[in-house]
Scaffold this motif. Structure first.
Motif, mmCIF file in Angstrom:
data_model
loop_
_atom_site.group_PDB
_atom_site.id
_atom_site.type_symbol
_atom_site.label_atom_id
_atom_site.label_comp_id
_atom_site.label_asym_id
_atom_site.label_seq_id
_atom_site.Cartn_x
_atom_site.Cartn_y
_atom_site.Cartn_z
ATOM 1 N N PHE A 47 0.806 -1.216 0.000
ATOM 2 C CA PHE A 47 0.000 0.000 0.000
ATOM 3 C C PHE A 47 0.843 1.273 0.000
ATOM 4 O O PHE A 47 0.473 2.266 -0.628
ATOM 5 N N PHE A 270 -2.472 5.687 4.309
ATOM 6 C CA PHE A 270 -3.205 4.805 3.402
ATOM 7 C C PHE A 270 -4.497 5.382 2.831
ATOM 8 O O PHE A 270 -5.211 4.686 2.114
ATOM 9 N N LEU A 302 -10.493 2.098 2.858
ATOM 10 C CA LEU A 302 -9.637 1.158 2.149
ATOM 11 C C LEU A 302 -10.440 0.049 1.480
ATOM 12 O O LEU A 302 -10.109 -0.376 0.373
#
Length: 422
Positions: A47, A270, A302
Protein backbone atom coordinates in the motif's frame (compact mmCIF):
# COMPACT_ATOMS: atom_id res chain seq x y z
CA UNK A 1 2.06 22.05 -2.17
CA UNK A 2 5.30 20.37 -3.27
CA UNK A 3 4.76 16.61 -3.30
CA UNK A 4 7.61 16.19 -0.81
CA UNK A 5 5.62 18.25 1.70
CA UNK A 6 2.69 15.90 1.17
CA UNK A 7 4.90 12.86 1.67
CA UNK A 8 6.46 14.24 4.84
CA UNK A 9 3.09 15.16 6.37
CA UNK A 10 1.75 11.65 5.66
CA UNK A 11 4.72 9.56 6.87
CA UNK A 12 5.62 8.73 3.26
CA UNK A 13 9.17 10.09 3.31
CA UNK A 14 12.36 8.77 4.86
CA UNK A 15 15.34 9.74 2.67
CA UNK A 16 16.42 11.01 -0.75
CA UNK A 17 19.61 10.77 -2.74
CA UNK A 18 19.94 14.54 -3.17
CA UNK A 19 18.27 17.64 -1.69
CA UNK A 20 17.91 18.81 -5.30
CA UNK A 21 14.94 16.45 -5.57
CA UNK A 22 12.82 19.01 -3.70
CA UNK A 23 13.48 21.57 -6.44
CA UNK A 24 12.97 18.98 -9.17
CA UNK A 25 9.49 18.25 -7.84
CA UNK A 26 8.50 21.86 -8.49
CA UNK A 27 8.13 20.67 -12.09
CA UNK A 28 6.40 17.51 -13.39
CA UNK A 29 8.72 14.51 -13.14
CA UNK A 30 8.55 10.94 -14.43
CA UNK A 31 8.65 8.63 -11.41
CA UNK A 32 8.74 4.87 -11.16
CA UNK A 33 8.35 2.18 -8.54
CA UNK A 34 8.78 -1.56 -8.90
CA UNK A 35 6.59 -4.46 -7.82
CA UNK A 36 7.79 -8.03 -7.39
CA UNK A 37 5.57 -10.60 -9.16
CA UNK A 38 6.00 -13.22 -6.42
CA UNK A 39 2.22 -13.63 -6.13
CA UNK A 40 -0.81 -13.08 -8.32
CA UNK A 41 -2.09 -10.42 -5.90
CA UNK A 42 -0.44 -7.49 -4.21
CA UNK A 43 -0.65 -7.27 -0.43
CA UNK A 44 -1.46 -4.60 2.13
CA UNK A 45 2.29 -4.26 2.57
CA UNK A 46 2.40 -2.79 -0.97
CA UNK A 47 0.00 0.00 0.00
CA UNK A 48 2.76 2.49 0.82
CA UNK A 49 4.28 2.23 -2.65
CA UNK A 50 0.88 2.31 -4.32
CA UNK A 51 -0.25 5.37 -2.35
CA UNK A 52 3.00 7.20 -3.10
CA UNK A 53 2.47 6.65 -6.84
CA UNK A 54 -1.18 7.69 -6.56
CA UNK A 55 -0.26 10.94 -4.76
CA UNK A 56 2.33 11.66 -7.45
CA UNK A 57 -0.16 11.09 -10.26
CA UNK A 58 -2.73 13.32 -8.57
CA UNK A 59 -0.07 16.03 -8.21
CA UNK A 60 0.56 16.01 -11.98
CA UNK A 61 3.66 13.81 -12.18
CA UNK A 62 3.97 10.96 -14.68
CA UNK A 63 4.10 7.61 -12.89
CA UNK A 64 5.39 4.27 -14.09
CA UNK A 65 4.55 1.03 -12.32
CA UNK A 66 7.24 -1.49 -13.19
CA UNK A 67 6.38 -5.13 -12.71
CA UNK A 68 9.56 -7.18 -12.48
CA UNK A 69 8.88 -9.97 -14.92
CA UNK A 70 12.65 -10.41 -15.33
CA UNK A 71 13.91 -9.52 -11.85
CA UNK A 72 11.10 -11.66 -10.43
CA UNK A 73 12.84 -14.65 -11.96
CA UNK A 74 15.89 -13.80 -9.84
CA UNK A 75 14.47 -12.63 -6.50
CA UNK A 76 15.26 -9.46 -4.56
CA UNK A 77 17.45 -10.17 -1.50
CA UNK A 78 16.49 -6.89 0.22
CA UNK A 79 15.02 -7.40 3.67
CA UNK A 80 15.28 -11.17 3.46
CA UNK A 81 17.33 -13.63 5.50
CA UNK A 82 16.97 -16.48 3.01
CA UNK A 83 17.03 -16.76 -0.76
CA UNK A 84 13.66 -16.74 -2.45
CA UNK A 85 12.39 -19.77 -4.29
CA UNK A 86 12.91 -18.99 -7.97
CA UNK A 87 9.73 -18.67 -10.01
CA UNK A 88 9.14 -20.11 -13.44
CA UNK A 89 8.38 -17.85 -16.40
CA UNK A 90 4.82 -19.24 -16.43
CA UNK A 91 4.28 -18.37 -12.76
CA UNK A 92 5.58 -14.84 -13.29
CA UNK A 93 3.30 -14.29 -16.29
CA UNK A 94 0.28 -15.49 -14.32
CA UNK A 95 1.17 -13.23 -11.41
CA UNK A 96 1.59 -10.22 -13.71
CA UNK A 97 -2.07 -10.35 -14.69
CA UNK A 98 -3.24 -10.21 -11.09
CA UNK A 99 -0.92 -7.32 -10.25
CA UNK A 100 -2.14 -5.32 -13.25
CA UNK A 101 -5.70 -5.69 -12.00
CA UNK A 102 -4.73 -4.64 -8.46
CA UNK A 103 -2.90 -1.50 -9.58
CA UNK A 104 -5.72 -0.40 -11.87
CA UNK A 105 -7.86 0.25 -8.76
CA UNK A 106 -5.47 2.99 -7.60
CA UNK A 107 -3.80 4.37 -10.71
CA UNK A 108 -5.44 5.73 -13.85
CA UNK A 109 -4.01 3.84 -16.84
CA UNK A 110 -6.58 5.21 -19.29
CA UNK A 111 -4.52 6.50 -22.27
CA UNK A 112 -7.12 9.22 -22.80
CA UNK A 113 -6.63 10.57 -19.28
CA UNK A 114 -4.83 13.87 -18.74
CA UNK A 115 -1.93 12.18 -17.00
CA UNK A 116 -2.15 8.41 -17.59
CA UNK A 117 0.01 6.01 -15.62
CA UNK A 118 2.21 3.54 -17.50
CA UNK A 119 2.63 -0.14 -16.71
CA UNK A 120 5.83 -1.81 -17.90
CA UNK A 121 7.40 -5.25 -17.54
CA UNK A 122 11.19 -5.32 -17.40
CA UNK A 123 11.23 -8.74 -19.05
CA UNK A 124 10.38 -6.89 -22.27
CA UNK A 125 13.89 -5.38 -22.42
CA UNK A 126 15.90 -7.99 -20.57
CA UNK A 127 14.74 -10.88 -22.75
CA UNK A 128 16.91 -9.66 -25.63
CA UNK A 129 20.05 -8.99 -23.55
CA UNK A 130 22.60 -11.81 -23.38
CA UNK A 131 24.83 -12.49 -20.39
CA UNK A 132 27.84 -11.30 -22.41
CA UNK A 133 25.99 -8.09 -23.35
CA UNK A 134 25.31 -7.39 -19.68
CA UNK A 135 28.91 -8.05 -18.62
CA UNK A 136 30.38 -5.98 -21.44
CA UNK A 137 27.95 -3.03 -21.59
CA UNK A 138 26.80 -2.69 -17.98
CA UNK A 139 29.28 -4.57 -15.76
CA UNK A 140 32.14 -2.05 -16.10
CA UNK A 141 30.05 0.65 -14.41
CA UNK A 142 29.61 -1.35 -11.20
CA UNK A 143 32.45 -1.41 -8.65
CA UNK A 144 32.79 -4.44 -6.37
CA UNK A 145 33.53 -2.39 -3.27
CA UNK A 146 30.34 -0.39 -3.65
CA UNK A 147 28.25 -3.48 -4.39
CA UNK A 148 29.59 -5.31 -1.34
CA UNK A 149 28.88 -2.31 0.90
CA UNK A 150 25.12 -2.41 0.27
CA UNK A 151 23.18 -3.28 3.43
CA UNK A 152 21.11 -5.87 1.56
CA UNK A 153 24.35 -7.62 0.57
CA UNK A 154 26.19 -7.31 3.90
CA UNK A 155 23.30 -8.73 5.90
CA UNK A 156 22.98 -11.72 3.60
CA UNK A 157 26.73 -12.40 3.59
CA UNK A 158 26.55 -12.58 7.39
CA UNK A 159 23.66 -15.07 7.29
CA UNK A 160 24.24 -18.80 7.66
CA UNK A 161 23.42 -19.55 4.01
CA UNK A 162 25.37 -16.60 2.64
CA UNK A 163 24.34 -15.10 -0.70
CA UNK A 164 24.24 -16.59 -4.15
CA UNK A 165 25.74 -14.92 -7.22
CA UNK A 166 22.20 -14.79 -8.61
CA UNK A 167 20.97 -12.56 -5.79
CA UNK A 168 24.17 -10.53 -5.78
CA UNK A 169 23.45 -9.49 -9.38
CA UNK A 170 19.95 -8.25 -8.56
CA UNK A 171 21.15 -4.69 -7.97
CA UNK A 172 22.70 -4.64 -11.45
CA UNK A 173 19.37 -5.55 -13.02
CA UNK A 174 17.41 -2.99 -11.02
CA UNK A 175 20.02 -0.37 -11.77
CA UNK A 176 19.68 -1.11 -15.47
CA UNK A 177 15.89 -0.71 -15.17
CA UNK A 178 16.40 2.92 -14.14
CA UNK A 179 18.81 3.51 -17.05
CA UNK A 180 16.34 1.99 -19.52
CA UNK A 181 13.40 4.01 -18.17
CA UNK A 182 15.44 7.22 -18.29
CA UNK A 183 16.34 6.60 -21.94
CA UNK A 184 12.84 5.48 -22.94
CA UNK A 185 10.52 7.70 -20.88
CA UNK A 186 12.76 10.39 -19.42
CA UNK A 187 12.27 8.87 -15.96
CA UNK A 188 14.17 10.89 -13.35
CA UNK A 189 12.99 9.50 -9.98
CA UNK A 190 12.73 6.05 -8.46
CA UNK A 191 10.82 5.51 -5.20
CA UNK A 192 10.66 2.53 -2.88
CA UNK A 193 10.77 1.32 0.69
CA UNK A 194 13.78 2.03 2.86
CA UNK A 195 15.01 -1.54 2.27
CA UNK A 196 15.38 -0.61 -1.42
CA UNK A 197 17.98 2.11 -0.82
CA UNK A 198 20.87 0.02 -2.14
CA UNK A 199 19.03 -0.98 -5.31
CA UNK A 200 17.82 2.59 -5.91
CA UNK A 201 21.30 4.11 -5.55
CA UNK A 202 22.64 1.44 -7.91
CA UNK A 203 20.33 2.94 -10.53
CA UNK A 204 21.12 6.59 -9.85
CA UNK A 205 24.85 5.84 -10.01
CA UNK A 206 24.52 3.86 -13.25
CA UNK A 207 22.65 6.70 -14.99
CA UNK A 208 25.27 9.18 -13.76
CA UNK A 209 28.19 7.02 -14.94
CA UNK A 210 26.71 6.10 -18.34
CA UNK A 211 24.96 9.34 -19.31
CA UNK A 212 26.44 11.96 -16.95
CA UNK A 213 22.86 12.84 -15.90
CA UNK A 214 21.54 13.37 -12.38
CA UNK A 215 18.52 11.33 -11.43
CA UNK A 216 17.03 10.86 -7.97
CA UNK A 217 15.90 8.26 -5.52
CA UNK A 218 13.47 8.60 -2.63
CA UNK A 219 12.50 6.12 0.05
CA UNK A 220 9.65 5.86 2.53
CA UNK A 221 9.62 4.04 5.87
CA UNK A 222 8.65 0.41 6.17
CA UNK A 223 5.41 0.52 8.11
CA UNK A 224 5.12 -1.35 11.41
CA UNK A 225 2.43 -1.20 14.05
CA UNK A 226 3.09 0.21 17.52
CA UNK A 227 4.30 -3.21 18.72
CA UNK A 228 6.93 -3.40 15.97
CA UNK A 229 5.01 -5.96 13.90
CA UNK A 230 5.39 -5.51 10.15
CA UNK A 231 2.26 -4.01 8.62
CA UNK A 232 0.11 -6.16 6.38
CA UNK A 233 0.21 -9.40 8.35
CA UNK A 234 -2.69 -10.90 10.28
CA UNK A 235 -1.95 -13.84 12.56
CA UNK A 236 0.93 -14.81 10.29
CA UNK A 237 -1.09 -14.46 7.08
CA UNK A 238 -0.65 -11.73 4.49
CA UNK A 239 -3.62 -9.46 3.76
CA UNK A 240 -4.10 -9.61 -0.02
CA UNK A 241 -5.89 -7.13 -2.29
CA UNK A 242 -7.68 -9.98 -4.07
CA UNK A 243 -10.95 -11.19 -2.56
CA UNK A 244 -10.04 -14.69 -3.72
CA UNK A 245 -7.11 -14.72 -1.29
CA UNK A 246 -8.42 -12.50 1.52
CA UNK A 247 -12.19 -12.22 1.83
CA UNK A 248 -13.71 -8.75 1.79
CA UNK A 249 -14.87 -9.32 5.36
CA UNK A 250 -11.37 -10.29 6.58
CA UNK A 251 -9.87 -7.31 4.72
CA UNK A 252 -12.35 -4.93 6.36
CA UNK A 253 -11.88 -6.47 9.79
CA UNK A 254 -8.08 -6.25 9.56
CA UNK A 255 -8.28 -2.46 9.40
CA UNK A 256 -11.20 -2.25 11.82
CA UNK A 257 -9.00 -3.97 14.43
CA UNK A 258 -6.28 -1.30 14.13
CA UNK A 259 -5.00 -0.16 17.53
CA UNK A 260 -5.66 3.38 18.71
CA UNK A 261 -1.90 4.01 18.74
CA UNK A 262 -1.68 3.29 14.98
CA UNK A 263 -4.95 4.40 13.41
CA UNK A 264 -4.19 8.10 12.80
CA UNK A 265 -0.82 7.27 11.24
CA UNK A 266 -2.51 4.68 9.02
CA UNK A 267 -5.18 7.19 7.96
CA UNK A 268 -2.43 9.57 6.84
CA UNK A 269 -0.47 6.89 4.98
CA UNK A 270 -3.20 4.81 3.40
CA UNK A 271 -6.03 7.23 2.58
CA UNK A 272 -6.56 10.46 0.67
CA UNK A 273 -8.64 11.98 3.46
CA UNK A 274 -7.88 15.68 4.01
CA UNK A 275 -5.61 16.33 6.95
CA UNK A 276 -8.38 18.40 8.56
CA UNK A 277 -10.68 15.36 8.61
CA UNK A 278 -7.90 13.19 10.03
CA UNK A 279 -7.38 15.78 12.78
CA UNK A 280 -11.08 15.46 13.68
CA UNK A 281 -10.72 11.70 13.87
CA UNK A 282 -7.62 12.07 16.04
CA UNK A 283 -9.71 14.11 18.46
CA UNK A 284 -12.33 11.35 18.44
CA UNK A 285 -9.68 8.78 19.36
CA UNK A 286 -8.62 10.96 22.29
CA UNK A 287 -12.10 11.78 23.63
CA UNK A 288 -14.26 8.77 22.64
CA UNK A 289 -12.01 5.81 21.80
CA UNK A 290 -14.81 3.34 22.53
CA UNK A 291 -16.67 4.55 19.43
CA UNK A 292 -13.73 3.47 17.20
CA UNK A 293 -14.79 6.08 14.65
CA UNK A 294 -11.29 6.42 13.20
CA UNK A 295 -10.95 2.65 12.74
CA UNK A 296 -14.34 2.48 11.01
CA UNK A 297 -13.40 5.28 8.62
CA UNK A 298 -10.04 3.61 7.87
CA UNK A 299 -11.68 0.24 7.17
CA UNK A 300 -14.38 1.78 5.00
CA UNK A 301 -12.02 3.99 2.98
CA UNK A 302 -9.64 1.16 2.15
CA UNK A 303 -12.32 -1.46 1.50
CA UNK A 304 -14.12 0.94 -0.83
CA UNK A 305 -10.87 1.73 -2.65
CA UNK A 306 -9.84 -1.91 -3.08
CA UNK A 307 -13.19 -3.68 -3.45
CA UNK A 308 -15.56 -0.89 -4.51
CA UNK A 309 -18.91 0.10 -3.03
CA UNK A 310 -20.26 -3.40 -3.65
CA UNK A 311 -17.39 -4.92 -1.69
CA UNK A 312 -17.86 -2.47 1.17
CA UNK A 313 -21.56 -3.33 1.30
CA UNK A 314 -20.66 -7.02 1.58
CA UNK A 315 -18.16 -6.28 4.35
CA UNK A 316 -20.72 -4.28 6.30
CA UNK A 317 -23.39 -6.93 5.85
CA UNK A 318 -20.92 -9.66 6.76
CA UNK A 319 -20.05 -7.81 9.95
CA UNK A 320 -23.74 -7.59 10.80
CA UNK A 321 -24.38 -11.26 9.93
CA UNK A 322 -21.38 -12.59 11.82
CA UNK A 323 -22.51 -10.76 14.91
CA UNK A 324 -25.97 -12.27 14.85
CA UNK A 325 -27.76 -10.45 12.02
CA UNK A 326 -30.03 -12.09 9.45
CA UNK A 327 -28.79 -13.48 6.13
CA UNK A 328 -32.06 -12.56 4.41
CA UNK A 329 -31.56 -11.04 0.98
CA UNK A 330 -28.05 -12.32 0.47
CA UNK A 331 -27.19 -14.45 -2.56
CA UNK A 332 -25.28 -17.72 -2.40
CA UNK A 333 -22.22 -16.02 -3.91
CA UNK A 334 -22.32 -13.25 -1.31
CA UNK A 335 -22.70 -15.79 1.49
CA UNK A 336 -19.67 -17.70 0.22
CA UNK A 337 -17.64 -14.49 0.35
CA UNK A 338 -18.90 -13.58 3.81
CA UNK A 339 -18.25 -17.04 5.22
CA UNK A 340 -15.07 -17.75 3.26
CA UNK A 341 -13.08 -18.25 6.45
CA UNK A 342 -15.52 -20.41 8.46
CA UNK A 343 -15.68 -24.20 8.62
CA UNK A 344 -17.56 -25.86 5.77
CA UNK A 345 -18.32 -29.21 4.17
CA UNK A 346 -19.63 -30.43 0.82
CA UNK A 347 -22.01 -33.40 0.58
CA UNK A 348 -23.85 -35.07 -2.30
CA UNK A 349 -27.39 -33.74 -2.68
CA UNK A 350 -28.85 -37.18 -2.04
CA UNK A 351 -27.18 -37.23 1.37
CA UNK A 352 -28.78 -33.92 2.34
CA UNK A 353 -32.24 -33.31 0.88
CA UNK A 354 -34.91 -35.42 2.55
CA UNK A 355 -32.52 -36.69 5.22
CA UNK A 356 -32.84 -36.13 8.99
CA UNK A 357 -31.11 -32.87 9.86
CA UNK A 358 -29.07 -34.45 12.65
CA UNK A 359 -27.78 -37.13 10.27
CA UNK A 360 -26.73 -34.45 7.79
CA UNK A 361 -24.88 -32.45 10.44
CA UNK A 362 -23.06 -35.55 11.67
CA UNK A 363 -22.09 -36.50 8.09
CA UNK A 364 -20.79 -32.97 7.51
CA UNK A 365 -18.79 -33.27 10.76
CA UNK A 366 -20.24 -30.05 12.13
CA UNK A 367 -20.65 -32.01 15.36
CA UNK A 368 -18.77 -34.96 16.74
CA UNK A 369 -22.03 -36.94 17.07
CA UNK A 370 -25.77 -36.77 16.55
CA UNK A 371 -26.16 -36.72 20.32
CA UNK A 372 -24.22 -33.49 20.59
CA UNK A 373 -26.32 -31.94 17.81
CA UNK A 374 -29.56 -33.14 19.46
CA UNK A 375 -28.64 -31.57 22.79
CA UNK A 376 -27.90 -28.24 21.11
CA UNK A 377 -31.28 -28.27 19.32
CA UNK A 378 -33.08 -29.07 22.57
CA UNK A 379 -31.31 -26.13 24.22
CA UNK A 380 -32.38 -23.81 21.40
CA UNK A 381 -28.80 -23.18 20.27
CA UNK A 382 -28.90 -24.24 16.59
CA UNK A 383 -30.02 -22.04 13.68
CA UNK A 384 -30.46 -22.89 10.01
CA UNK A 385 -30.32 -19.87 7.67
CA UNK A 386 -30.91 -17.53 10.64
CA UNK A 387 -34.01 -19.50 11.78
CA UNK A 388 -33.84 -21.40 15.06
CA UNK A 389 -34.23 -25.18 14.68
CA UNK A 390 -36.94 -26.22 17.16
CA UNK A 391 -37.37 -29.94 16.46
CA UNK A 392 -34.66 -32.57 16.85
CA UNK A 393 -36.44 -34.77 14.29
CA UNK A 394 -36.47 -32.06 11.58
CA UNK A 395 -35.82 -33.18 8.01
CA UNK A 396 -33.55 -31.21 5.70
CA UNK A 397 -35.74 -29.81 2.88
CA UNK A 398 -34.74 -28.66 -0.60
CA UNK A 399 -36.08 -25.21 0.36
CA UNK A 400 -33.43 -25.06 3.10
CA UNK A 401 -30.77 -24.69 0.42
CA UNK A 402 -30.10 -21.14 -0.75
CA UNK A 403 -30.22 -21.09 -4.56
CA UNK A 404 -30.26 -24.87 -4.28
CA UNK A 405 -26.61 -25.16 -3.26
CA UNK A 406 -25.78 -24.08 0.29
CA UNK A 407 -27.07 -23.52 3.80
CA UNK A 408 -25.68 -21.51 6.70
CA UNK A 409 -25.79 -23.06 10.17
CA UNK A 410 -24.95 -21.45 13.47
CA UNK A 411 -24.36 -23.03 16.85
CA UNK A 412 -24.41 -20.65 19.78
CA UNK A 413 -23.97 -16.97 18.96
CA UNK A 414 -20.94 -16.90 16.66
CA UNK A 415 -20.01 -20.43 15.54
CA UNK A 416 -20.90 -20.63 11.86
CA UNK A 417 -20.76 -23.57 9.47
CA UNK A 418 -21.48 -23.60 5.72
CA UNK A 419 -22.99 -26.71 4.18
CA UNK A 420 -22.66 -27.03 0.40
CA UNK A 421 -24.23 -29.63 -1.87
CA UNK A 422 -23.09 -30.97 -5.21
Amino acid sequence: MNILDTFQSRYLFEDMTSPELAKAFDQPQVVYAGFDPTNDSLQAGNFVTIMALAHLQRAGHKVIALVGGATGLIGDPSGRSKERNLLTAEQVERNLEGIKENLSRFLDFNPNATNPAILVNNYDWFKNITFLDLLRDVGPYFRMGVMLSKDSVKKRLEADDGMSFTEFCYQILQGYDFLHLYKTYGCTVQIGGSDQWGNITAGTELVRRVLSKEVFGMTFPLVCDSTGKKFGKSEGNAIFLSAKKTSVYDFYQFFLRTMDADVIRYLKIFTFLPMERIAELEQSVATAPEKREAQTVLAEELTRCVHGEAGLAIARKATDVLFGGSIDGLSADQLEQIFASVASATLPRADVVGQPLLDVLAAAKMFASKGEARRLVQQGGLSLNSVKVSAADAVFQATDLIEGRLAVLRSGKKNYFVLKVQ
